[in-house]
Design a protein around this motif. Structure first.
Motif, PDB file in Angstrom:
ATOM      1  N   LEU A   9      -8.261   0.222  -0.594  1.00  0.00           N
ATOM      2  CA  LEU A   9      -7.415  -1.172  -0.557  1.00  0.00           C
ATOM      3  C   LEU A   9      -7.386  -2.202  -1.750  1.00  0.00           C
ATOM      4  O   LEU A   9      -6.622  -2.604  -1.897  1.00  0.00           O
ATOM      5  N   ARG A  12      -5.521  -1.666  -4.299  1.00  0.00           N
ATOM      6  CA  ARG A  12      -4.236  -1.456  -4.510  1.00  0.00           C
ATOM      7  C   ARG A  12      -3.812  -3.219  -3.849  1.00  0.00           C
ATOM      8  O   ARG A  12      -2.559  -3.002  -4.499  1.00  0.00           O
ATOM      9  N   HIS A  13      -4.709  -4.233  -3.595  1.00  0.00           N
ATOM     10  CA  HIS A  13      -4.370  -5.621  -3.518  1.00  0.00           C
ATOM     11  C   HIS A  13      -4.066  -5.883  -4.782  1.00  0.00           C
ATOM     12  O   HIS A  13      -3.487  -6.726  -5.346  1.00  0.00           O
ATOM     13  N   ALA A  89       4.191   0.215   9.384  1.00  0.00           N
ATOM     14  CA  ALA A  89       3.487   0.058   8.835  1.00  0.00           C
ATOM     15  C   ALA A  89       2.970  -0.449   7.450  1.00  0.00           C
ATOM     16  O   ALA A  89       2.435  -1.374   6.937  1.00  0.00           O
ATOM     17  N   GLU A  90       4.748  -0.072   7.116  1.00  0.00           N
ATOM     18  CA  GLU A  90       4.680  -0.757   5.491  1.00  0.00           C
ATOM     19  C   GLU A  90       5.161  -2.486   5.877  1.00  0.00           C
ATOM     20  O   GLU A  90       4.555  -2.881   4.704  1.00  0.00           O
ATOM     21  N   ASP A  93       1.266  -3.618   6.018  1.00  0.00           N
ATOM     22  CA  ASP A  93       0.608  -3.183   4.537  1.00  0.00           C
ATOM     23  C   ASP A  93       0.903  -4.505   3.811  1.00  0.00           C
ATOM     24  O   ASP A  93       0.188  -5.228   3.689  1.00  0.00           O
ATOM     25  N   THR A  94       1.742  -4.217   3.378  1.00  0.00           N
ATOM     26  CA  THR A  94       3.090  -5.871   2.815  1.00  0.00           C
ATOM     27  C   THR A  94       2.520  -6.721   3.218  1.00  0.00           C
ATOM     28  O   THR A  94       1.885  -7.739   2.341  1.00  0.00           O
TER      29      THR A  94
END
Length: 172
Positions: A9, A12-13, A89-90, A93-94
């Motif tokens: 994570l 990804r961030h 979920a997307e 996440d965004t």
């Protein structure tokens, strides 16, 4: 750089931040311009902000905001349910990545305003930022549109624009 504190994570961030907020990332990497020795470890700080967002989520401070942020999944049925869940979920996440990025940028503004002399100022400023964030959480932590900590972030940016804050002197 060590990503153990935030795992995939955190990676990804960091990728999200440099890809979507490229100009901000470049500025953050270059400041303070007059004292390169005072620059904080960018990637390590990024991991710290991922860990901070995860902590906020684990403590339930993001629940209402995430529920308000997610698309309405109640009406989804049958074949479309999987697609709706994936879209939800997307979106979550965004939204979380944007929150991470907002907090990271707000921290940078506070860090620069604190007039750091060396990288050793980073832990003190991060600690103060974190304390202010959790004080904001205690007060309700959301603006009128339900976005968490935007008021805090905006206030920290405004404070940074006013100039350096007083530094506490060490007494022996």
């Amino acid at each position: 750089t060590d990503f153990r504190g935030g795992g995939v994570l955190a990676m990804r961030h960091l990728e999200f931040f440099v890809a979507r907020r490229t100009d901000a990332a470049r500025t953050m990497l270059a400041e303070p311009r007059d004292r390169p020795v005072a620059r904080y470890p960018f990637a390590c700080a990024s991991v710290s902000f991922t860990a901070l967002v995860v902590e906020l989520a684990e403590k339930g401070h993001l629940d209402a905001w995430l529920i308000a942020t997610l698309p309405d999944l109640a009406g989804s049925a049958g074949e479309n349910n999987a697609a709706a869940l994936a879209a939800g979920a997307e979106a979550a996440d965004t939204a979380v990545a944007e929150l991470y990025a907002d907090l990271f940028e707000a921290f940078h503004a506070v860090y620069i305003a604190s007039d750091p002399q060396t990288v050793m100022d980073y832990p003190r400023v991060f600690r103060r930022f974190r304390e202010a964030l959790f004080e904001d959480v205690k007060r309700g932590g959301a603006d009128g549109e339900g976005r968490p900590f935007r008021t805090l972030c905006a206030g920290m940016h405004a404070a940074a624009e006013k100039g350096p804050v007083e530094r506490k002197s060490k007494t022996n």
